[in-house]
Design a protein around this motif. Structure first.
Motif, PDB file in Angstrom:
ATOM      1  N   VAL A 101       2.155  10.940  -9.001  1.00 58.84           N
ATOM      2  CA  VAL A 101       2.932   9.707  -8.842  1.00 58.84           C
ATOM      3  C   VAL A 101       2.039   8.664  -8.179  1.00 58.84           C
ATOM      4  CG1 VAL A 101       5.015   8.644  -7.917  1.00 58.84           C
ATOM      5  CG2 VAL A 101       5.050  11.055  -8.592  1.00 58.84           C
ATOM      6  N   VAL A 102       1.863   7.519  -8.840  1.00 61.87           N
ATOM      7  CA  VAL A 102       0.925   6.496  -8.379  1.00 61.87           C
ATOM      8  C   VAL A 102       1.694   5.240  -7.977  1.00 61.87           C
ATOM      9  CG1 VAL A 102      -1.085   5.104  -8.979  1.00 61.87           C
ATOM     10  CG2 VAL A 102      -0.833   7.391  -9.960  1.00 61.87           C
ATOM     11  N   PRO A 103       1.665   4.855  -6.695  1.00 58.98           N
ATOM     12  CA  PRO A 103       2.249   3.572  -6.290  1.00 58.98           C
ATOM     13  C   PRO A 103       1.243   2.444  -6.527  1.00 58.98           C
ATOM     14  CG  PRO A 103       1.510   4.771  -4.348  1.00 58.98           C
ATOM     15  CD  PRO A 103       1.187   5.639  -5.536  1.00 58.98           C
ATOM     16  N   ASP A 105      -3.180  -5.019   4.052  1.00 59.06           N
ATOM     17  CA  ASP A 105      -3.080  -3.981   5.083  1.00 59.06           C
ATOM     18  C   ASP A 105      -1.688  -3.371   5.101  1.00 59.06           C
ATOM     19  OD1 ASP A 105      -5.710  -4.376   5.845  1.00 59.06           O
ATOM     20  OD2 ASP A 105      -5.192  -5.868   7.376  1.00 59.06           O
ATOM     21  N   GLU A 106      -0.689  -4.209   4.925  1.00 60.69           N
ATOM     22  CA  GLU A 106       0.694  -3.742   4.920  1.00 60.69           C
ATOM     23  C   GLU A 106       0.935  -2.788   3.763  1.00 60.69           C
ATOM     24  OE1 GLU A 106       4.612  -6.172   5.928  1.00 60.69           O
ATOM     25  OE2 GLU A 106       3.930  -6.593   3.880  1.00 60.69           O
ATOM     26  N   PHE A 136       1.573   2.691   1.386  1.00 68.09           N
ATOM     27  CA  PHE A 136       1.245   3.654   0.346  1.00 68.09           C
ATOM     28  C   PHE A 136       0.600   4.915   0.923  1.00 68.09           C
ATOM     29  CE2 PHE A 136       0.855   0.395  -3.384  1.00 68.09           C
ATOM     30  CZ  PHE A 136       2.225   0.219  -3.330  1.00 68.09           C
ATOM     31  N   LYS A 137      -0.071   4.771   2.062  1.00 66.41           N
ATOM     32  CA  LYS A 137      -0.771   5.911   2.659  1.00 66.41           C
ATOM     33  C   LYS A 137       0.201   7.017   3.048  1.00 66.41           C
ATOM     34  CE  LYS A 137      -3.803   4.758   5.678  1.00 66.41           C
ATOM     35  NZ  LYS A 137      -4.409   4.328   6.975  1.00 66.41           N
ATOM     36  N   THR A 138       1.406   6.630   3.435  1.00 68.04           N
ATOM     37  CA  THR A 138       2.386   7.609   3.897  1.00 68.04           C
ATOM     38  C   THR A 138       3.250   8.166   2.766  1.00 68.04           C
ATOM     39  OG1 THR A 138       4.000   5.863   4.359  1.00 68.04           O
ATOM     40  CG2 THR A 138       2.490   6.487   6.146  1.00 68.04           C
ATOM     41  N   PHE A 139       3.002   7.698   1.534  1.00 69.54           N
ATOM     42  CA  PHE A 139       3.826   8.167   0.412  1.00 69.54           C
ATOM     43  C   PHE A 139       3.304   9.502  -0.092  1.00 69.54           C
ATOM     44  CE2 PHE A 139       4.566   8.562  -4.180  1.00 69.54           C
ATOM     45  CZ  PHE A 139       5.951   8.509  -4.191  1.00 69.54           C
TER      46      PHE A 139
END
Length: 391
Positions: free
Chosen positions: A164-166, A175-176, A181-184
């Motif tokens: 799954v790619v955000p 940065d936001e 996305f890092k926590t997905f």
């Protein structure tokens, strides 16, 4: 007008209808509806977009599922939270399933009533036979009515276990977005994830003549060629061929049918999958003109291969036109997200062709490259939906 900026945020799921369990066909499309209509205390993504003048969309294809929202740039956090939560924790209750099942069945009925769209599904079904790519991504009524909550839950878990790619595009804070996305991550542990079953490679397409009758004032004709060993490098040359044959108003097919009494629509179309592609030429006609229409399509296509498709100048102009439309289209955040998502799931290392770069395009669509593409196309297969009166 720097204050007027939009963003598109999307989830691309490397899973579609070709990966469904054979006993639960249609589950991917039904799950898409359940995800997009899930409502919780946090809200719903479609409702948010409506309130902000934005747009949400979702699509199930044979190879991937995509959920996206386009809205003003200051609403990334809220949109991403809703998109993520609806995909990870959709409402898969019996009540919700029954409500959306009827919507899906209405959607299927609408397509089957549109014979210009239906003929493409009929052609793929006969051309690819029992292969999962021959099954319509939206499902068939007889399969959708049998789906249970357990079927949809299993389909959801299978999609969670896939890649799954955000993706985000537009006027967002880098940065936001990067932090969000890092926590997905998928709730399915890595050791429980399995490789997707794609139904094998298409090796022996059926080239039989298909003739069915439909209640319609017009008849519909589709002539198709299949590329069995498609790779990402084939996509741009195939697009150029499509444009010169009938994908543009100046295409050879449209020129051949221009001014013909009784003809109101003709075009070419390409269907691209990860391991094969189909090039089709469509025309509508009266019931007495079916055979002549088929002959004319085949004659025009064959003539084009040795004519406009072997002319370097014509190929270069078509390549430039496609590059230009790409450059213009990429100004849209939605189209950028679509382009990037397809490239990532397809395994393409970089976006080709590069808009504004003539060298790659000229190399990819040389007469020899197009001739090589022709040599690999199998066909034609003819599909006819003959229009008959309901009296």
């Amino acid at each position: 007008m720097s204050n007027l900026a939009s963003l598109t945020v999307a989830l691309w799921v490397d899973s579609g209808s070709r990966h469904e369990a054979s006993a639960a066909r249609g589950a991917a499309h039904v799950l898409e509806h359940l995800v997009t209509t899930t409502r919780s205390e946090d809200g719903n993504l479609s409702d948010l977009c409506d309130a902000l003048g934005g747009r949400s969309e979702a699509i199930t294809t044979p190879e991937f599922t995509m959920y996206a929202a386009t809205l003003p740039r200051d609403h990334f956090v809220e949109a991403w939270r809703l998109l993520r939560n609806q995909f990870l924790r959709p409402d898969l209750s019996v009540t919700h399933l029954e409500a959306e099942r009827s919507v899906v069945l209405d959607e299927i009925a609408g397509v089957r009533a549109d014979h210009g769209r239906l003929i493409h599904e009929v052609a793929l079904s006969r051309l690819l036979g029992d292969h999962p790519l021959g099954y319509p991504a939206r499902g068939l009524p007889e399969d959708v009515v049998k789906l249970t909550v357990a079927d949809v839950v299993a389909e959801h878990r299978r999609q969670l276990a896939s890649r799954v790619v955000p993706i985000a595009s537009g006027g967002f804070d880098s940065d936001e977005v990067r932090e969000a996305f890092k926590t997905f991550s998928s709730p399915v542990p890595p050791d429980e994830r399995v490789a997707l079953q794609a139904g094998g490679v298409v090796r022996a397409p059926r080239m039989d003549y298909v003739h069915e009758k439909v209640l319609s004032p017009r008849s519909h004709v589709l002539v198709s060629w299949v590329l069995l060993d498609r790779s990402p490098a084939d996509d741009f040359p195939l697009s150029v061929v499509n444009r010169l044959l009938g994908g543009a108003t100046t295409g050879a097919l449209q020129a051949a049918f221009a001014g013909q009494e009784g003809e109101y629509s003709c075009y070419t179309y390409r269907s691209v999958f990860s391991d094969c592609a189909v090039l089709s030429a469509y025309a509508s006609c009266g019931s007495t003109a079916i055979d002549e229409t088929v002959r004319r399509i085949v004659r025009v296509i064959e003539s084009a291969w040795s004519g406009v498709l072997s002319d370097p100048c014509s190929l270069e102009r078509a390549a430039q036109a496609l590059n230009g439309s790409l450059a213009i289209g990429m100004e849209s955040t939605r189209l950028r997200v679509n382009w990037i998502g397809r490239a990532m799931l397809d395994g393409t290392s970089q976006l080709q062709p590069i808009a504004g770069s003539a060298a790659p395009a000229a190399t990819m669509v040389s007469p020899s490259a197009v001739d090589g593409l022709r040599a690999r196309l199998r066909g034609p297969q003819v599909t006819v939906l003959e229009g008959v009166s309901g009296r």
